[in-house]
Every structure is written in C-alpha cells, then in structure tokens.
Design an enzyme around this catalytic site. Sequence first.
Site, PDB file in Angstrom:
ATOM      1  CG  HIS A  53      -1.651  -1.171   1.531  1.00 49.76           C
ATOM      2  ND1 HIS A  53      -2.747  -1.544   0.796  1.00 49.76           N
ATOM      3  CD2 HIS A  53      -1.492  -2.145   2.473  1.00 49.76           C
ATOM      4  CE1 HIS A  53      -3.250  -2.672   1.276  1.00 49.76           C
ATOM      5  NE2 HIS A  53      -2.509  -3.063   2.289  1.00 49.76           N
TER       6      HIS A  53
HETATM    7  C1  BDR Z   1      -2.463   0.761   5.708  1.00 49.57           C
HETATM    8  O1  BDR Z   1      -2.570   0.311   7.064  1.00 49.57           O
HETATM    9  C2  BDR Z   1      -1.346  -0.202   7.497  1.00 49.57           C
HETATM   10  O2  BDR Z   1      -1.523  -1.501   7.946  1.00 49.57           O
HETATM   11  C3  BDR Z   1      -0.402  -0.189   6.333  1.00 49.57           C
HETATM   12  O3  BDR Z   1       0.911   0.158   6.732  1.00 49.57           O
HETATM   13  C4  BDR Z   1      -0.991   0.830   5.400  1.00 49.57           C
HETATM   14  O4  BDR Z   1      -0.519   2.123   5.694  1.00 49.57           O
HETATM   15  C5  BDR Z   1      -3.253  -0.164   4.806  1.00 49.57           C
HETATM   16  O5  BDR Z   1      -4.595  -0.159   5.172  1.00 49.57           O
END
Ligand code: BDR
Length: 311
Positions: free
Chosen positions: A238
Amino acid sequence: MKRKIIFDCDPGLDDALALLLAVAQRDWDILGVTTIAGNSLIEYTTQNALDLLAYYGRPDIPVAKGSSNPILGRFASGSHVHGSKGIANIELPKAKREIEKLRAHEWIAQTLMASTEKIMIIATGPLTNVGMAISLYPEILDKIEMISLMGGSVHVGNVGAVMEANTKNDPEATHIVFNAGVKIAMFGLNVTYQTVIYPYEMDEIAQLGKFGALAADCLRYHFKNYQDLPYFEGDPSHDSCAVAYLIQPELFTMENLNVVVDLSGSYSRGQTIVDQHRVTGRPLNAWVALASNREGFVALIKDAVQCLNQA
Ligand code: BDR
Ligand code: CA
C-alpha cells in the site's frame, strides 16, 4: 533544487518499503521522518524508523516521535498484520541515536514554518500528527506543497466492510486534513489492491543484494496476510504508492474529486466517502488514485533497491 519531504509513517512492513523507495531518491531532501502508532505501538514504530534509516545508510535524517493515540479514542493495533513489533520478525541492528526533542506534530509545524520553500508531506499511517499540526498551527498550510497519503478507499475496506485501517484509526485527523484546503493525493485500497507485487517478482527482488533481501522479506511477510484470500495474487504494498506517485506521477490515473470521512456512522466510522461521479456538488478536495501501472510500479521498486545497492 532538491524536493523537500517530510515522511510521516508507522513502520510497518509496507511503510518500510515505502521508506526505502523515498530514501533511494537522490534528488529528494528528506527533512525528517515522523512516527505514529498504528501498525504497532509508538515505541516500536519509532525504533523501526530509526533502525530502517540506519540500515538504508541515512542515520542523519531526524526522527520525531508522534502520538501513541488518535485525536479521539485509541488506536486499533495492526500487529496481527505486521507482527507485535511492527516489522514481523525482521531483525535489524538497533540504532542508538537520539530522537528529536519536539513531538512529531510540533516538529512538523516548526519545520514547515522555518522553511522558505514549500514542503511535500508523505503520510502512510493514521493522520494524527499531520491533523494535529494543521489544527494547532494553521499558518503552516501555505508551506505545504501537497500531502501524498495512503489511506481510505473508494469502496472496499480492510478493517470493516468499507473502512481502511489508517483512516479508521483516526477519523477526526482525516477530517481535518481533507478539509484543510491543501492539495491532497489519496492512495486508497481501491488502487493499492491493484498495485500488487507477485511472488515471482518478490523472488527477483530478493536477488538484488542486501536491500533487495530486506524488501523481499517485507513483501513476503506482508503477503502472508493476503495469500490465502482468493482475490490476491500478489502483495498490495500500500504505502509505496504514495511515494511512487511523487517519483513517477504517470504511473497513476488520478481524478479530482470530493472526499469526506464518516465521523459518526455506526457501521462506517472512518470510511472515506468518495464522490466518484460528482453527484453531491461538494468541493473537489483531493486527487484520488483510481488506477495504476502495476508493472511500472514494480520496476520503480527494483530501481530503488539497485540505487541503494550502488550508494
Ligand atoms: C495501511 O494500514 C497499514 O496496515 C499499512 O501500513 C498501510 O498504511 C493499509 O490499510
Ligand atoms: Ca502504514
């Protein structure tokens, strides 16, 4: 002139890779990394930021520790995804240096105010630090070039049917940021779920020296959370999307839309509501990523790893 960056994050397996991508950009001046809890407790995300920067050869970048809790309530930990210490069982040498004396939101505000140039903010965790900085020091808004953030989603959620973890963890801060009148680029789950790295590509990355090995470990551990789900053939890394956009904007299809965050819904508090067809007439307040060039993104990650190897 080098592009000035503040990187706010909660490392975090995918934050770790996003940080690598940022540090590899030789024409960027990363003024500081500010930390937030979320993927793990603030003590761990801060230590991880220190350790990762040292590992990447940048122990000189200041680190300011941020909030252990959101503006209201408490964070839901992401330890089931990232491990209790935030980066699974990846062991890095412990960096011993000091963090900044100011808390993250104060450090952000002071750095912006002291700058003669506009500064880009990358935010890959809950928006608490950035939201508090804007709320307490609104005079900083003129100094922010843009906020490129990973958070929210056009439809699908990961911590609820329609809620993404970062925005769900601090809806109030998200509300402040999206209503600040500052330029925003939003990378939500709708696009990060398309921008996956396949297992065979993780194997290729793993061959690229010590930085490739670390990047592949982050991807493989993160992918453990997705690999048994029928609709994921690769790891959605992400946070790197919010960084990649600043390096190669043409990798993403962006649309200027209205985004609000639900502060009150009993099933949807923390959801970002994106007016994709512009039916509400509300102001266009965010450039929302809707599609990506996956292959180009993976090539960018590989380039960054090679660049660090050669440094
Ligand atoms: C986001 O939430 C965190 O777990 C990850 O680092 C990312 O920023 C994804 O939903
Ligand atoms: Ca994150």
